[in-house]
Write a protein that holds these residues in place. Structure first.
Motif, mmCIF file in Angstrom:
data_model
loop_
_atom_site.group_PDB
_atom_site.id
_atom_site.type_symbol
_atom_site.label_atom_id
_atom_site.label_comp_id
_atom_site.label_asym_id
_atom_site.label_seq_id
_atom_site.Cartn_x
_atom_site.Cartn_y
_atom_site.Cartn_z
ATOM 1 N N ARG A 151 0.751 -1.326 -0.108
ATOM 2 C CA ARG A 151 -0.016 0.162 0.081
ATOM 3 C C ARG A 151 0.858 1.316 0.045
ATOM 4 N N HIS A 152 0.837 2.108 -0.869
ATOM 5 C CA HIS A 152 1.495 3.256 -1.041
ATOM 6 C C HIS A 152 0.499 4.346 -1.142
ATOM 7 N N ASP A 153 0.202 5.025 -0.148
ATOM 8 C CA ASP A 153 -0.453 6.252 0.049
ATOM 9 C C ASP A 153 0.171 7.086 1.191
ATOM 10 N N GLU A 154 -0.718 8.136 1.307
ATOM 11 C CA GLU A 154 0.103 9.212 2.528
ATOM 12 C C GLU A 154 -0.052 8.614 3.683
ATOM 13 N N SER A 155 -1.126 7.676 4.121
ATOM 14 C CA SER A 155 -1.203 7.162 5.428
ATOM 15 C C SER A 155 -0.252 6.069 5.738
ATOM 16 N N THR A 156 0.293 5.316 4.846
ATOM 17 C CA THR A 156 1.463 4.355 5.084
ATOM 18 C C THR A 156 2.625 5.025 5.177
ATOM 19 N N ALA A 157 2.886 6.072 4.226
ATOM 20 C CA ALA A 157 4.145 6.796 4.255
ATOM 21 C C ALA A 157 4.119 7.441 5.633
ATOM 22 N N ALA A 158 3.456 7.927 6.107
ATOM 23 C CA ALA A 158 3.513 8.659 7.554
ATOM 24 C C ALA A 158 3.544 7.799 8.585
ATOM 25 N N TYR A 159 3.069 6.425 8.441
ATOM 26 C CA TYR A 159 3.473 5.657 9.397
ATOM 27 C C TYR A 159 4.722 4.823 9.358
ATOM 28 N N LEU A 160 5.247 4.963 8.198
ATOM 29 C CA LEU A 160 6.691 4.583 8.023
ATOM 30 C C LEU A 160 7.787 5.188 8.786
ATOM 31 N N ARG A 161 7.251 6.544 8.618
ATOM 32 C CA ARG A 161 8.069 7.839 9.106
ATOM 33 C C ARG A 161 7.895 7.878 10.622
ATOM 34 N N GLN A 162 6.729 7.395 11.091
ATOM 35 C CA GLN A 162 6.860 7.365 12.570
ATOM 36 C C GLN A 162 7.424 6.218 12.984
ATOM 37 N N ALA A 163 7.470 4.927 12.439
ATOM 38 C CA ALA A 163 8.109 3.950 12.891
ATOM 39 C C ALA A 163 9.681 4.014 12.879
ATOM 40 N N LEU A 164 10.153 4.537 11.887
ATOM 41 C CA LEU A 164 11.570 5.082 11.816
ATOM 42 C C LEU A 164 11.922 6.204 12.954
ATOM 43 N N ARG A 165 11.036 7.148 13.170
ATOM 44 C CA ARG A 165 11.335 7.984 14.317
ATOM 45 C C ARG A 165 11.502 7.197 15.474
ATOM 46 N N LYS A 166 10.443 6.628 15.980
ATOM 47 C CA LYS A 166 10.454 5.774 17.360
ATOM 48 C C LYS A 166 11.523 4.828 17.525
ATOM 49 N N LEU A 167 11.926 4.142 16.063
ATOM 50 C CA LEU A 167 13.002 3.278 16.342
ATOM 51 C C LEU A 167 14.355 4.160 16.610
ATOM 52 N N ARG A 168 14.689 5.142 16.100
ATOM 53 C CA ARG A 168 15.676 6.092 16.158
ATOM 54 C C ARG A 168 15.943 6.565 17.707
ATOM 55 N N GLU A 169 14.767 6.577 18.235
ATOM 56 C CA GLU A 169 14.719 7.270 19.713
ATOM 57 C C GLU A 169 15.307 6.253 20.630
ATOM 58 N N VAL A 170 15.222 4.940 20.189
ATOM 59 C CA VAL A 170 15.667 3.840 21.154
ATOM 60 C C VAL A 170 17.190 3.468 21.137
ATOM 61 N N LEU A 171 17.463 3.532 19.774
ATOM 62 C CA LEU A 171 18.819 3.161 19.463
ATOM 63 C C LEU A 171 20.020 4.325 19.436
ATOM 64 N N PRO A 172 21.261 3.841 19.553
ATOM 65 C CA PRO A 172 22.260 4.791 19.591
ATOM 66 C C PRO A 172 22.324 5.913 18.445
ATOM 67 N N GLU A 173 22.599 7.017 18.645
ATOM 68 C CA GLU A 173 22.572 8.257 17.706
ATOM 69 C C GLU A 173 23.135 7.580 16.268
ATOM 70 N N ASP A 174 22.326 7.986 15.144
ATOM 71 C CA ASP A 174 22.767 7.647 13.565
ATOM 72 C C ASP A 174 22.825 6.262 13.416
ATOM 73 N N CYS A 175 22.304 5.174 14.196
ATOM 74 C CA CYS A 175 22.247 4.144 13.851
ATOM 75 C C CYS A 175 21.295 3.574 12.472
ATOM 76 N N VAL A 176 20.303 4.497 12.492
ATOM 77 C CA VAL A 176 19.507 4.375 11.337
ATOM 78 C C VAL A 176 19.448 5.442 10.464
ATOM 79 N N ARG A 177 19.858 5.435 9.171
ATOM 80 C CA ARG A 177 19.731 6.387 8.627
ATOM 81 C C ARG A 177 18.887 6.658 7.261
ATOM 82 N N ALA A 178 18.319 7.923 7.129
ATOM 83 C CA ALA A 178 17.503 8.223 6.001
ATOM 84 C C ALA A 178 18.178 8.823 4.957
ATOM 85 N N GLU A 179 18.694 8.495 3.804
ATOM 86 C CA GLU A 179 19.343 9.176 2.629
ATOM 87 C C GLU A 179 18.785 9.218 1.507
#
Length: 1019
Positions: free
Chosen positions: A837-865
């Motif tokens: 599913r490629h829509d604004e809702s799923t894209a926002a959910y992916l951004r939220q999942a990425l942000r919450k994962l970054r919060e619990v991992l050491p800095e710069d462990c997961v990068r969006a380039e």
């Protein structure tokens, strides 16, 4: 306490007397000193020392000369009721092999089972600290009290203290040890060095109280002396009180090891009462630990019997045993000090006479030392010829080396045993150049054949040195005349590495000689790897097996174990030329450490050149080629290094060197596309390996040959070469080297898979292993981030669990960790995590999942380039599924019980559903892949368990498989075979019927092989 600590007293035999066969010198050392009838009991002191011994494994008694240390320990040891082992040390125990021999003799009085251990272990070349540990361990749970007296003699000998320290470290907990010394001891190595403190009985404890002094003086020749004054002036120093040394001018209390007041008293109040002849007699016989008329006369003293008779009636600090006089150690020290002030000629004459006496009494080592002190080299060299073998058997190499240096002016070629000692010293120091010089010197003197014919060991040692120097004709000449024996057999076995003699001599068991290392070397290069992993039958064979066991571990893929063992060896001792110069380079190559590997190669080559080993230096050029090819892909430099080998006579004549070089050359030629040259080179190498049964490099050489034959259009030859590689790996007991070569040319495996009709052939096993090599399996490390995937989902960072606030964050990390490049585009993530599913809702959910994962991992462990999301390249992520596949891959390189153990470890990880409570399509797909792999592994583990005789385990695994997948016909057959092992005919039939029912659901019936198995088992 003895009323006269240094006075005459009749000798009494103790219950702890050693065997009559024990030499007189050893007997004197291991016999506890007698306690005279005038001994004064000191309950205060005995109670204090007894409490220390009962509460502590090791107790130190530190005090100055004449403080009553030995008497106190002797009295207390009888009170404890423990079997007593006693060793009185002197300066000769600075030779650590001799120290171990005497320590064994002391222990053997109460623990006869230890006899012979030291000699056997030292002959095998074990480090002296290791032998000390073995000796301690051999006591088992026996309760003993060991007293080491006069430990100050070792204070300036760190090697000897290290031996004692090793014994103390490994001594059983119910063995009590007392160290008696005039000065505090420092143990620099071993566990004993890490002890914060040791309980000490000191000067203050040993000092007389006024009451004790009063009792002692009442039994002395001076009962009217004031005990309170005596104690006050001397500080309670026992000898000072008893012998009135405190009355001497300039008296000191005797603290700090100062014995001068006692010497002053002995000169003034003991010797002064004697005639000049009696004084001269005592001074001249001070060299003797026991003075008898015949022994004194042997020193050139006339009227010895009469003088001893007169001295018996004088007040002396000595003991009498019949006609034999034994001066108290402190009195003897004083007399020796006086003897050392005699003129040089008189001293030399006394030492020479003493040496002849010792030689006549068969105390040969002591005789050599006395002849050397006398400067009589001609007589010393004669006795040294008889004694040096014993010194070498104890591995007291420093003693033997000193003798050789001092005797050099008078040594001749007919001193064969000293020549043998020189050879052994050269080999012990891995100085093969010196060994060759010695053998050449004998050849020039026309004595080499005589020496070789006199001793199997000397013949083998000369041949060994020639082997390293590349002197093939000289090796054959020595072996042709060498005396038959285990050492010569080892050298003959070694010759099978050099030529292609098909009927090679059989390799027997390890003999316990230094040449055992040679036998282990041959096992290694013949590819007998599992034989090297078997634990040696004797503890003293461990030394010989050590280096080559590490080589076998590395060749079989146990890189971490080999690395850990190598580091442990280096921490405790010099690793030796081969480990230092060659093994370390290969280890670092396999660990993927190019810079360290190159440094190790260059440093090691310096040591190889210093040793004079041309053979090992050429092998270092082979290793150089391997580094160039593996790390740099530089075929030109690799071929240049290999040319150094090919151009040298040793590189052509020593088959195992030529074969190793040819294997890497064939690989380089294939990389260069010179297929015809590679084929010719590899054909010759493989043929040579087969003829000589030297299969260490055969799996790799045969794989490379299979590739060269295929490229040259020789398909059948290619298949035969590949099958030969597989057979060689089976013979080695490991697929590791085979998989390394297949990783270089995977098409060799692909072609064999195409030709294999069965889906469970050995080639398919190798295929699964090779496919799983995307996961590192040779250098495991602690993960910074650990993802638990089976049974539950959890994330740990440095051992601490963290919880992202969005569930999808777990799935995002799992997906990225499972990808080979550990990255994905956003479109790929939306497809995988959100079922496309490629829509604004799923894209926002992916951004939220990425942000919450970054919060619990050491800095710069997961990068969006840009459009890609990736894990940092330096981040280490460990996952259950990754570890699971790592173990599966590692198991593919193992065989037998080791393989079963590794597969069982893998199965223990994959318990529970993969990523439970997650339902994405990619998870379902991966879950299914892992489930199928788990069933495959259970099938393989079941077969291995059956093969290794673990029938209950095999049965349990079969049941697990059939519960998951009842259509696995091979498991039904195994279930029938297990039932047959247990003799259960009904279960055999029930298993067959279960197979029929399961396959019936698919509309098919059991295969003919299954029906045939049923018929065979029912007969």
């Amino acid at each position: 306490m003895a009323a006269r600590d240094l006075s005459d007293s009749p000798s009494t035999e103790t219950d702890d007397a050693p065997s009559p066969v024990t030499s007189r010198i050893i007997r004197r050392k291991v016999t506890p000193p007698p306690i005279s009838g005038s001994t004064v009991a000191r309950p205060r002191l005995e109670t204090r020392l007894a409490q220390l011994i009962q509460r502590n494994r090791i107790v130190c008694v530190y005090a100055t000369a004449g403080a009553g240390k030995t008497t106190a320990v002797t009295q207390t040891s009888r009170r404890l009721g423990l079997p007593v082992c006693w060793l009185s040390l002197d300066d000769t125990e600075a030779a650590t092999g001799r120290l171990l021999t005497y320590l064994e003799a002391a222990l053997a009085i109460q623990a006869p089972g230890v006899e012979g251990l030291v000699k056997t272990a030292l002959t095998a070349g074990l480090a002296h600290t290791e032998v000390a540990g073995m000796l301690a361990d051999s006591l088992g749970d026996r309760a003993l009290l060991l007293v080491l007296d006069n430990m100050e003699c070792l204070a300036a000998a760190p090697e000897s203290l290290a031996v004692v320290g090793a014994f103390l470290e490994y001594a059983p907990s119910n063995t009590r040890i007392i160290l008696v010394s005039r000065q505090e001891l420092t143990f620099a190595r071993g566990g004993i060095a890490r002890v914060a403190w040791l309980p000490v009985l000191g000067e203050a404890d040993l000092a007389f109280t006024t009451e004790e002094a009063a009792v002692a003086l009442s039994r002395s020749d001076s009962p009217d002396l004031d005990p309170e004054k005596a104690v006050a002036v001397t500080g309670g120093w026992v000898t000072g009180v008893l012998f009135e040394a405190w009355r001497s001018a300039g008296h000191a209390t005797g603290l700090g090891g100062e014995a001068d007041p006692l010497h002053g008293y002995l000169a003034t109040h003991i010797l002064a009462q004697l005639t000049q002849d009696e004084q001269d007699f005592l001074i001249s016989t001070a060299l003797l630990d026991e003075v008898t008329p015949p022994r004194a006369e042997a020193l050139g003293i006339a009227d010895a019997a009469a003088l001893l008779h007169d001295l018996r009636h004088k007040r002396l600090p000595a003991a009498w045993d019949g006609p034999a006089l034994r001066c108290h150690p402190r009195f003897r020290e004083y007399l020796l000090a006086r003897a050392n002030r005699l003129d040089g000629g008189t001293q030399r004459a006394l030492h020479a006479a003493h040496a002849r006496l010792l030689a006549g009494e068969k105390h040969l080592e002591e005789a050599v030392e006395e002849f050397l002190r006398a400067g009589d080299l001609d007589e010393a060299v004669t006795v040294a010829e008889q004694a040096v073998d014993t010194v070498l058997e104890r591995a007291d190499f420093s003693v033997a080396k000193r003798w050789l240096e001092q005797l050099a002016p008078v040594r001749r070629d007919d001193h064969i045993r000293l020549t043998g000692a020189e050879l052994m010293l050269a080999i012990s120091e891995e100085n093969y150049r010196l060994g060759v010089r010695i053998a050449d010197r004998l050849a020039a003197a026309k004595r080499r054949h005589e020496v070789a014919a006199s001793s199997s060991r000397l013949a083998a040692m000369m041949a060994w040195c020639y082997l390293h120097a590349g002197r093939l004709d000289d090796i054959k000449a020595v072996l042709a005349v060498g005396r038959f024996g285990a050492e010569l057999d080892a050298m003959q076995y070694c010759m099978t590495l050099l030529d292609d003699v098909p009927e090679r001599p059989a390799a027997g068991a390890l003999s316990g000689s230094p040449l055992d290392a040679l036998t282990m070397r041959v096992h290694y290069y013949h590819g007998n790897l599992t034989r090297l992993l078997d634990p040696p039958t004797s503890p003293w064979a461990i030394k010989a097996a050590e280096s080559w066991r590490l080589g076998a571990l590395l060749a079989m893929g146990h890189v971490d174990e080999a690395s850990a063992s190598y580091q442990a060896i280096c921490a405790g001792q010099d690793p030796g030329v081969w480990l230092y110069s060659l093994f370390s380079v290969e280890l670092l190559r396999r660990l993927g450490e190019p810079d360290q590997a190159w440094r190790a190669l260059l440093k090691g080559r310096e040591r190889l050149r210093a040793s004079g080993s041309v053979m090992l230096e050429l092998l270092s050029y082979v290793e150089e080629a391997a580094l160039e090819l593996r790390f740099n892909g530089d075929t030109a430099s690799a071929r240049a290094a290999l040319e150094q080998v090919r151009c040298h006579q040793v590189g052509r004549e020593y088959a195992f060197v030529a074969e190793s070089a040819a294997t890497w050359l064939g690989f380089a030629l294939l990389l260069d596309g010179d297929d015809q040259a590679a084929m010719r080179c590899l054909r010759q190498a493989v043929s040579s390996m087969q003829r000589g049964q030297r299969i260490l490099s055969l799996p790799a050489a045969a794989v490379y040959l299979a590739e060269a034959e295929w490229r040259s259009g020789n398909e059948e030859r290619s298949d035969r070469a590949a099958d030969l590689a597989l057979a060689a790996a089976a013979q080695q007991g490991s697929n590791h080297l085979l998989l390394d070569a297949l990783a270089d040319f995977p098409l060799v495996l692909s072609r064999r898979l195409d030709a294999a009709p069965e889906a469970d052939s050995p080639w398919h096993e190798l295929g699964r292993a090779l496919r799983s090599r995307g996961v590192a399996v040779t250098a495991p490390f602690a993960a910074t981030i650990q993802l638990t995937e089976f049974g539950r989902v959890a994330i740990q960072v440095d051992g601490r669990e963290v919880r992202p606030r969005i569930k999808k964050s777990y799935e995002l990390l799992a997906y990225l960790a499972a990808r080979r490049q550990r990255e994905a585009t956003k479109e790929e993530l939306l497809d995988a995590l959100f079922d496309g599913r490629h829509d604004e809702s799923t894209a926002a959910y992916l951004r939220q999942a990425l942000r919450k994962l970054r919060e619990v991992l050491p800095e710069d462990c997961v990068r969006a380039e840009g459009n890609r999301i990736r894990l940092d390249e330096h981040l280490v992520v460990g996952t259950d599924s990754g570890r699971f596949q790592c173990l599966v891959s590692e198991a593919a390189g193992l065989r037998g019980p080791d393989r079963l153990t590794t597969l069982s470890c893998a199965l223990s990880i994959a318990t529970g559903e993969y990523l439970p409570e997650f339902e994405s399509s990619w998870i379902e797909h991966r879950r299914e892949q892992l489930a199928v792999l788990c069933v495959d592994i259970r099938c393989e583990a079941a077969e291995l368990a059956f093969t290794t005789g673990d029938f209950p385990r095999a049965n349990a695994l079969v049941e697990e498989v059939l519960t998951e997948d009842p259509f696995r016909e091979s498991m039904w057959r195994l279930k029938m075979r297990v039932a047959d092992v247990f003799g259960d005919a009904d279960r055999i039939i029930a298993a067959y019927r279960g197979c029929e029912r399961a396959l019936g659901q698919l509309g098919t019936t059991p295969a003919s092989s299954t029906r045939k198995l049923l018929d065979n088992l029912r007969r």
